[in-house]
Design an enzyme around this catalytic site. Structure first.
Site, PDB file in Angstrom:
ATOM      1  CG  ASP A 187      -0.444  -0.308   2.619  1.00 33.57           C
ATOM      2  OD1 ASP A 187       0.952  -0.505   2.312  1.00 33.57           O
ATOM      3  OD2 ASP A 187      -1.091  -0.847   3.440  1.00 33.57           O
ATOM      4  CE  LYS A 204      -9.470  -3.876   6.200  1.00 35.79           C
ATOM      5  NZ  LYS A 204      -8.770  -5.298   6.440  1.00 35.79           N
TER       6      LYS A 204
END
Length: 473
Positions: free
Chosen positions: A252, A386
């Site tokens: 990420d 999420k």
């Protein structure tokens, strides 16, 4: 049928007259374009076609992309994916053929959209989000969306949400706010990943992420600048201490220096913040992801090291003392998954200390039943949201309401396998979650979210509100 009969049958003469009168009143310089747009507005939009395809995410694994067609245009959405699927989250549908994409293909999910979901939704009004989502849930008939696949259902749900915003002629974040009953769209505080470890990197650091939160910024634009400057100062700090080869990045975008201790990694970040001059304006957050290195009831802080001695195991009590020590020594305001996902006792205890925000990720998996249990037991005080663990936009809105009603913080989160879809940026603003975790200020699929937040702030102008010091509200 004559021309006049055709005009009369469809009442076109009256509609054209209304459009011409509107053009005259508007004193438009381009009457043809104005009349065309005016007529288009008079036609109720419906879903006319849905086409799905397989694309690759940021890790090179397949994921689902959808083009949803209405009278007003084509609306595209693609879904992210995580490293693993927990037992409490919605189920991604993968093909399982090891000879194709190592079993990670999503052809089945794509086929489900093109053959089943498309047939069920064509003709529906895209502004009716809850009805669209319920139609897919009813079609799937499983608790965790395992028949059609959450990757299929979510892609269509997001595309429909974008189409609904277009039909209402409002920005996506405003449409989401309307769906949720929110009246205060708010720019979130970004949690920028600056150091990666755990399963997100190839170094010896046990914890998964160290992040910085520019809560002292006055606008999102300033927060993004603070994050970027700190990130580049950190690169310089790492290079000076251990060479440029230690500036490789994780999945990420966070740097993955070859450090092994929490203190060593945090000292690098602390030095970078110091060099920016933003000392009091930037706080630190940890994503421990402790489940990844919990063995039995102990935590192996050397689980990433190939030469681990087996001497660096910690009990849950040891970890509590470590967290207390770190929060006293560094400006840490948030810790995610400090213990194993089933260790409710110690998560509850550290939350009760009040030393920082305690986020449930693996603990909760954005599952409404797990969230309710955590609220009842006071096990944590923030949700990592999420969206692909939930499945539809409507259910995401309900989960956020559930957390907010409990006075929890909410962190809208990316996944390690991302796409260039910026939906979660609009979602975080529309639902006023206050926090967003979208990776480092680096890598296109991460920056797409942050750049969209810049555009939203610009569009809101003087009405823009940045969460800042109120990041948990």
């Amino acid at each position: 049928m004559s021309v006049q009969e055709y005009l009369d049958k469809h009442m076109l003469s009256r509609k054209l007259e209304d459009a011409v009168n509107a053009a005259v009143r508007a004193k438009t310089s381009d009457p043809v374009l104005f009349i065309s747009n005016h007529m288009r507005k008079g036609v109720q939009s419906v879903i006319t076609k849905i086409k799905a395809r397989q694309i690759l995410d940021s890790r090179g694994f397949p994921t689902v992309e959808v083009d949803l067609h209405t009278n007003k245009g084509i609306f595209r959405a693609s879904v992210p994916s995580g490293n693993a699927t927990g037992m409490y989250e919605a189920v991604e549908l993968r093909d399982g053929d090891k000879g194709v994409y190592l079993g990670n293909g999503v052809a089945k999910a794509v086929k489900n959209i093109n053959d089943k979901i498309s047939e069920a939704l064509i003709g529906m009004d895209p502004t009716l989000q809850s009805q669209i989502d319920q139609a897919m849930i009813d079609l799937d008939k499983t608790e965790k969306k395992g028949e059609l696949g959450v990757n299929a259902i979510l892609a269509v749900s997001i595309a429909a949400c974008k189409a609904g915003a277009a039909e209402k002629e409002v920005p996506l974040y405003k449409h989401i706010a309307d769906l949720s009953g929110k009246t205060n769209p708010t720019l979130p505080v970004p949690a920028f990943t600056v150091i990666s470890g755990g399963k997100h990197a190839g170094n010896n650091l046990a914890i998964q992420e160290i992040m910085i939160l520019p809560i002292g910024a006055s606008r999102f634009e300033e927060a993004l600048r603070m994050g970027s400057e700190t990130y580049h100062h950190l690169k310089a700090v790492i290079t000076e201490k251990s060479g440029a080869h230690n500036c490789n990045v994780g999945e990420d975008g966070g740097f993955a220096p070859n450090v092994s201790s929490f203190h060593e990694a945090l000292d690098l970040v602390k030095e970078a913040i110091s060099r920016t001059g933003y000392n009091e304006k930037i706080k630190i957050a940890l994503d421990v992801s402790a489940t990844n290195f919990c063995i039995g009831k102990r935590y192996d802080l050397d689980f990433q090291s190939p030469q681990r001695s087996g001497q660096n195991f910690k009990s849950a009590e040891d970890m509590i003392e470590l967290y207390k020590e770190l929060c006293a020594e560094y400006p840490i305001v948030s810790i995610e998954d400090p213990f194993d996902k089933e260790d409710w006792e110690h998560i509850k205890y550290i939350s009760s200390l009040g030393i920082c925000q305690v986020i449930g990720d693996d603990l909760l998996m954005s599952n409404a039943k797990r969230i309710e249990k955590a609220i009842t037991e006071a096990a944590c005080n923030a949700l990592l949201l999420k969206i692909n663990q939930v499945g539809t936009v409507t259910e995401v809105i309900e989960v956020v309401k559930q957390a907010k009603e409990a006075q929890w913080g909410v962190v809208t989160s990316h996944r390690c396998g991302e796409t260039v879809d910026s939906f979660i940026a609009d979602l975080s603003v529309g639902l006023a979650t206050g926090q967003i975790k979208a990776g480092a200020p680096c890598r296109g699929e991460r920056l797409e979210k942050y750049n969209q937040l810049l555009r939203i702030e610009e569009e809101l102008g003087d009405q823009a509100i940045y969460a800042g010091e109120d990041w948990r509200q």
